[in-house]
Design a protein around this motif. Structure first.
Motif, short mmCIF file in Angstrom:
data_model
loop_
_atom_site.label_atom_id
_atom_site.label_comp_id
_atom_site.label_asym_id
_atom_site.label_seq_id
_atom_site.Cartn_x
_atom_site.Cartn_y
_atom_site.Cartn_z
N GLN A 162 0.82 -1.21 0.00
CA GLN A 162 0.00 0.00 0.00
C GLN A 162 0.85 1.26 0.00
N GLN A 163 1.94 1.24 0.76
CA GLN A 163 2.81 2.41 0.82
C GLN A 163 3.48 2.69 -0.52
N ALA A 164 3.62 1.67 -1.35
CA ALA A 164 4.19 1.84 -2.68
C ALA A 164 3.20 2.46 -3.66
N GLY A 165 1.95 2.69 -3.20
CA GLY A 165 0.95 3.30 -4.06
C GLY A 165 0.09 2.31 -4.81
N LEU A 166 0.13 1.06 -4.40
CA LEU A 166 -0.71 0.04 -5.03
C LEU A 166 -2.06 -0.04 -4.32
N ILE A 167 -3.07 -0.47 -5.03
CA ILE A 167 -4.42 -0.55 -4.49
C ILE A 167 -4.95 -1.98 -4.62
N ASN A 168 -6.16 -2.21 -4.08
CA ASN A 168 -6.79 -3.54 -4.12
C ASN A 168 -5.83 -4.61 -3.61
N VAL A 169 -5.20 -4.30 -2.49
CA VAL A 169 -4.18 -5.18 -1.92
C VAL A 169 -4.84 -6.26 -1.07
N HIS A 170 -4.53 -7.52 -1.36
CA HIS A 170 -5.12 -8.65 -0.63
C HIS A 170 -4.11 -9.77 -0.49
N CYS A 171 -4.40 -10.65 0.44
CA CYS A 171 -3.62 -11.87 0.61
C CYS A 171 -4.56 -13.04 0.75
N SER A 172 -4.48 -13.99 -0.16
CA SER A 172 -5.28 -15.21 -0.10
C SER A 172 -4.43 -16.34 0.47
N VAL A 173 -5.02 -17.16 1.32
CA VAL A 173 -4.30 -18.22 2.00
C VAL A 173 -4.93 -19.57 1.66
N GLU A 174 -4.08 -20.55 1.35
CA GLU A 174 -4.55 -21.92 1.11
C GLU A 174 -3.69 -22.89 1.88
N ILE A 175 -4.29 -23.96 2.34
CA ILE A 175 -3.69 -25.02 3.16
C ILE A 175 -2.81 -24.44 4.27
N GLY A 176 -3.16 -23.25 4.75
CA GLY A 176 -2.52 -22.66 5.91
C GLY A 176 -1.15 -22.08 5.70
N ILE A 177 -0.51 -22.38 4.57
CA ILE A 177 0.88 -21.99 4.39
C ILE A 177 1.15 -21.28 3.06
N MET A 178 0.31 -21.53 2.04
CA MET A 178 0.50 -20.92 0.73
C MET A 178 -0.22 -19.58 0.68
N ARG A 179 0.49 -18.53 0.29
CA ARG A 179 -0.07 -17.17 0.26
C ARG A 179 0.11 -16.56 -1.12
N ALA A 180 -0.95 -15.91 -1.57
CA ALA A 180 -0.92 -15.20 -2.85
C ALA A 180 -1.30 -13.75 -2.59
N TYR A 181 -0.32 -12.87 -2.68
CA TYR A 181 -0.55 -11.44 -2.50
C TYR A 181 -0.88 -10.84 -3.86
N SER A 182 -1.96 -10.06 -3.92
CA SER A 182 -2.34 -9.42 -5.18
C SER A 182 -2.50 -7.93 -4.95
N ALA A 183 -2.23 -7.15 -5.99
CA ALA A 183 -2.34 -5.70 -5.91
C ALA A 183 -2.46 -5.15 -7.33
N GLN A 184 -2.76 -3.86 -7.43
CA GLN A 184 -2.99 -3.23 -8.72
C GLN A 184 -2.46 -1.81 -8.70
N ARG A 185 -1.91 -1.37 -9.84
CA ARG A 185 -1.53 0.03 -9.96
C ARG A 185 -2.77 0.85 -10.27
N PRO A 186 -2.98 1.99 -9.60
CA PRO A 186 -4.15 2.81 -9.88
C PRO A 186 -4.18 3.29 -11.34
N LEU A 187 -5.36 3.61 -11.81
CA LEU A 187 -5.50 4.09 -13.19
C LEU A 187 -4.92 5.49 -13.36
N SER A 188 -4.80 6.25 -12.28
CA SER A 188 -4.23 7.59 -12.39
C SER A 188 -3.31 7.87 -11.22
#
Length: 260
Positions: free
Chosen positions: A234-260
């Motif tokens: 978030q501090q880098a200016g990315l938005i829609n920041v989330h972390c999905s977790v599977e089987i307790g140990i696998m993590r997928a962080y997702s984010a997006q650059r704003p349109l403006s």
């Protein structure tokens, strides 16, 4: 499971300060300045056996998991795609299947040995560089992935700032990682397997593979908590920041650059 990073500011207060993903692991290198050289040399030495030992380390989260994570992250045919820390190409091969061709793909890695293995299955441009110093123009890519390498950089803030810079407005970022389970029992089981059994099995592969697997577990165990990673995104200016977790140990962080 999906979590937001908005509550992470309690422990991380200065986005300008260097933000290593973990404390120096001086059992492997003598000084923090030697970290990148150690990482490069270790992955070079183990490149030819990496896919085989990674299949044991990955707890069954193989091709299906990587492809589904890319699809959920928003990768679509026609995207200009960068795979950072391409390694032997495990994530990039699944991206190629989604994209339908390799014409818009680029790979990047610190290890020339890993890229040499990746080139055997991926006829795409590959660049040797540090993740915090991307040699690409602004707004070059629609989608960036980075698989299981966030723990090997020197500064999360610089990494995420560079990723934001080279994403086009609206472009998406996917970071695949491993983190210790939340429960104490889960942590003990993960440490016993990933920190003990896997290095022992990897020793059979030779070329220092057991050292790499021990190091990987130590970076997992010592890595900053997911909330800090989300905060830095978030501090880098990315938005829609989330972390999905599977089987307790696998993590997928997702984010997006704003349109403006």
């Amino acid at each position: 499971m999906s979590t937001s990073g908005r509550s992470a500011t309690a422990e991380v207060t200065d986005p300008r300060a260097p933000a290593p993903p973990h404390a120096p692991l001086l059992d492997y290198y003598a000084t923090p300045e030697e970290h990148s050289g150690f990482v490069r040399a270790t992955f070079n030495r183990t490149a030819k056996s990496y896919d085989r030992i990674n299949a044991v380390f990955a707890l069954g989260s193989g091709r299906w998991y990587r492809r589904r994570a890319l699809q959920r992250g928003g990768l679509r045919p026609g995207a200009r795609y960068l795979d950072m820390a391409i390694g032997t190409g495990m994530v990039a091969r699944e991206a190629a299947a989604i994209l339908g061709d390799t014409s818009g793909m680029t790979g990047l890695d610190l290890s020339e040995g890993m890229m040499a293995v990746a080139r055997q299955s991926l006829p795409i441009p590959m660049v040797q560089a540090r993740a915090e110093e991307l040699p690409f123009a602004d707004a070059s890519f629609d989608f960036i992935s980075m698989g299981y390498a966030l723990r090997h950089v020197n500064d999360l803030g610089r990494l995420f700032a560079q990723q934001r810079r080279v994403l086009r407005p609206g472009g998406r970022l996917l970071l695949l990682e491993i983190a210790p389970p939340a429960s104490r029992l889960g942590q003990k089981l993960a440490k016993a397997y990933l920190g003990g059994v896997v290095p022992l099995l990897s020793r059979l592969a030779g070329s220092g593979s057991d050292t790499l697997m021990r190091y990987c577990w130590d970076t997992i165990e010592g890595c900053v908590p997911p909330r800090d990673i989300l905060w830095h995104l978030q501090q880098a200016g990315l938005i829609n920041v989330h972390c999905s977790v599977e089987i307790g140990i696998m993590r997928a962080y997702s984010a997006q650059r704003p349109l403006s």
